[in-house]
Design a protein around this motif. Structure first.
Motif, short mmCIF file in Angstrom:
data_model
loop_
_atom_site.label_atom_id
_atom_site.label_comp_id
_atom_site.label_asym_id
_atom_site.label_seq_id
_atom_site.Cartn_x
_atom_site.Cartn_y
_atom_site.Cartn_z
N TYR A 87 0.84 -1.20 0.00
CA TYR A 87 0.00 0.00 0.00
C TYR A 87 0.87 1.25 0.00
CZ TYR A 87 -3.88 -3.01 1.55
OH TYR A 87 -4.84 -3.98 1.64
N GLN A 89 0.71 5.49 0.88
CA GLN A 89 -0.03 6.40 1.76
C GLN A 89 0.62 7.77 1.67
OE1 GLN A 89 0.89 6.41 5.93
NE2 GLN A 89 0.03 8.47 5.85
N LEU A 96 -5.42 11.86 5.75
CA LEU A 96 -4.45 10.91 5.23
C LEU A 96 -5.22 9.84 4.47
CD1 LEU A 96 -2.27 10.41 8.44
CD2 LEU A 96 -2.09 12.19 6.69
N PHE A 98 -4.84 6.09 1.92
CA PHE A 98 -4.06 4.98 1.40
C PHE A 98 -4.53 4.64 -0.01
CE2 PHE A 98 -1.87 3.41 5.21
CZ PHE A 98 -2.61 3.99 6.23
N LEU B 46 -6.92 -0.22 3.58
CA LEU B 46 -6.72 0.50 4.82
C LEU B 46 -7.41 1.86 4.79
CD1 LEU B 46 -2.90 -0.25 4.99
CD2 LEU B 46 -4.63 -1.28 6.46
N GLU B 47 -7.99 2.24 5.92
CA GLU B 47 -8.65 3.54 6.05
C GLU B 47 -8.14 4.24 7.32
OE1 GLU B 47 -13.11 5.54 6.15
OE2 GLU B 47 -12.83 3.52 6.96
N TRP B 48 -7.56 5.40 7.15
CA TRP B 48 -7.16 6.21 8.30
C TRP B 48 -8.40 6.79 8.96
CZ3 TRP B 48 -7.62 11.73 8.56
CH2 TRP B 48 -7.03 12.30 9.72
N ASN B 61 -10.87 11.69 10.16
CA ASN B 61 -11.27 11.52 8.78
C ASN B 61 -12.71 12.02 8.63
OD1 ASN B 61 -11.96 10.56 6.19
ND2 ASN B 61 -10.54 8.86 6.39
N PHE B 102 5.25 8.86 9.11
CA PHE B 102 4.31 7.85 8.67
C PHE B 102 4.07 6.90 9.86
CE2 PHE B 102 3.84 8.78 4.23
CZ PHE B 102 4.95 9.56 3.97
N PHE B 103 3.27 5.86 9.62
CA PHE B 103 2.94 4.94 10.71
C PHE B 103 4.05 3.89 10.79
CE2 PHE B 103 -1.02 6.84 11.56
CZ PHE B 103 -1.60 7.19 10.35
#
Lengths: 107, 116
Positions: A87, A89, A96, A98, B46-48, B61, B102-103
């Motif tokens: 992914y 991002q 944010l 993705f 994936l969803e933030w 979000n 970033f994460f």
């Protein structure tokens, strides 16, 4: 909201081959783009941050490039362990988002 | 070794409120700027959901339509997510993560199923 479009959806390659994954942003995100690897049943793992910087512990066969709206993740020599979904991002602004992911299959 | 661990109910009924907590060990939650929540519906991407600064300021979000609230408890080295008015569409694995640029560190994730 910045939309990230990843291509291809699936990539099927043999060990030792080179994988090239694309991520296109709907707006300019400068170099604020990262890449993650996710294996089944696991949390994502950060591979690349700010377009081209490898995160800690990431092997050198993973590299990132690009800026503005077009980005690439390259796996130079595929290994069986690289089978995963990848992914992208952005952190250009809120929210944010993705990309939808690219599944890399190892033949 | 830095670890993040999500905790919360595995099953929630529709219209109810979900409360999740992320416990951070091996690292002070006050030493890093952002902490985030991300979710992943089964078989999807994936969803933030949102990010919170150690001081308590949070960013969400817009897709949550005001249903989400995050908080930090520095004394317990935890941060939390509350999500109200749940529907089946909220069924997902919920991850907490440390957010630098970033994460870079993630919890193992916890599956939350919304069903009656």
């Amino acid at each position: 909201e910045i939309v990230l479009t990843q291509s291809p959806a699936t990539l099927s390659l043999s060990p030792g081959e080179r994988a090239t994954l694309s991520c296109r942003a709907s707006q300019n995100v400068s170099r604020f783009l990262g890449w993650y690897q996710q294996k089944p049943g696991q949390a994502p793992r950060l591979l690349i941050y700010d377009a081209s910087n490898r995160a800690a512990g990431i092997p050198g066969r993973f590299s990132g490039s690009g800026s503005a709206t077009d980005f690439t993740l390259t796996i130079s020599t595929l290994e069986p362990d690289d089978s995963a979904v990848y992914y992208c991002q952005h952190r250009g602004n809120w929210p944010l988002t993705f990309g939808g992911g690219t599944k890399v299959e190892i033949k | 070794q830095v670890r993040l661990q999500e905790s919360g109910p595995g099953l929630v009924r529709p219209s109810e409120t979900l409360s999740l907590t992320c416990t951070v060990s091996g690292y002070s939650i006050s030493s890093f700027s952002f902490w985030g929540w991300i979710r992943q519906p089964p078989g999807k991407g994936l969803e933030w959901l949102g990010s919170i600064i150690h001081s308590g300021n949070a960013y969400y979000n817009p897709s949550l339509k005001g249903r989400g609230t995050m908080s930090v408890d520095s004394s317990k080295n935890q941060f939390s997510l509350r999500l109200k008015s749940l529907t089946a569409a909220d069924t997902a694995v919920y991850y907490c993560a440390r957010e630098g640029y970033f994460f870079d560190l993630w919890g193992q994730g916890t599956l939350v199923t919304v069903s009656s």
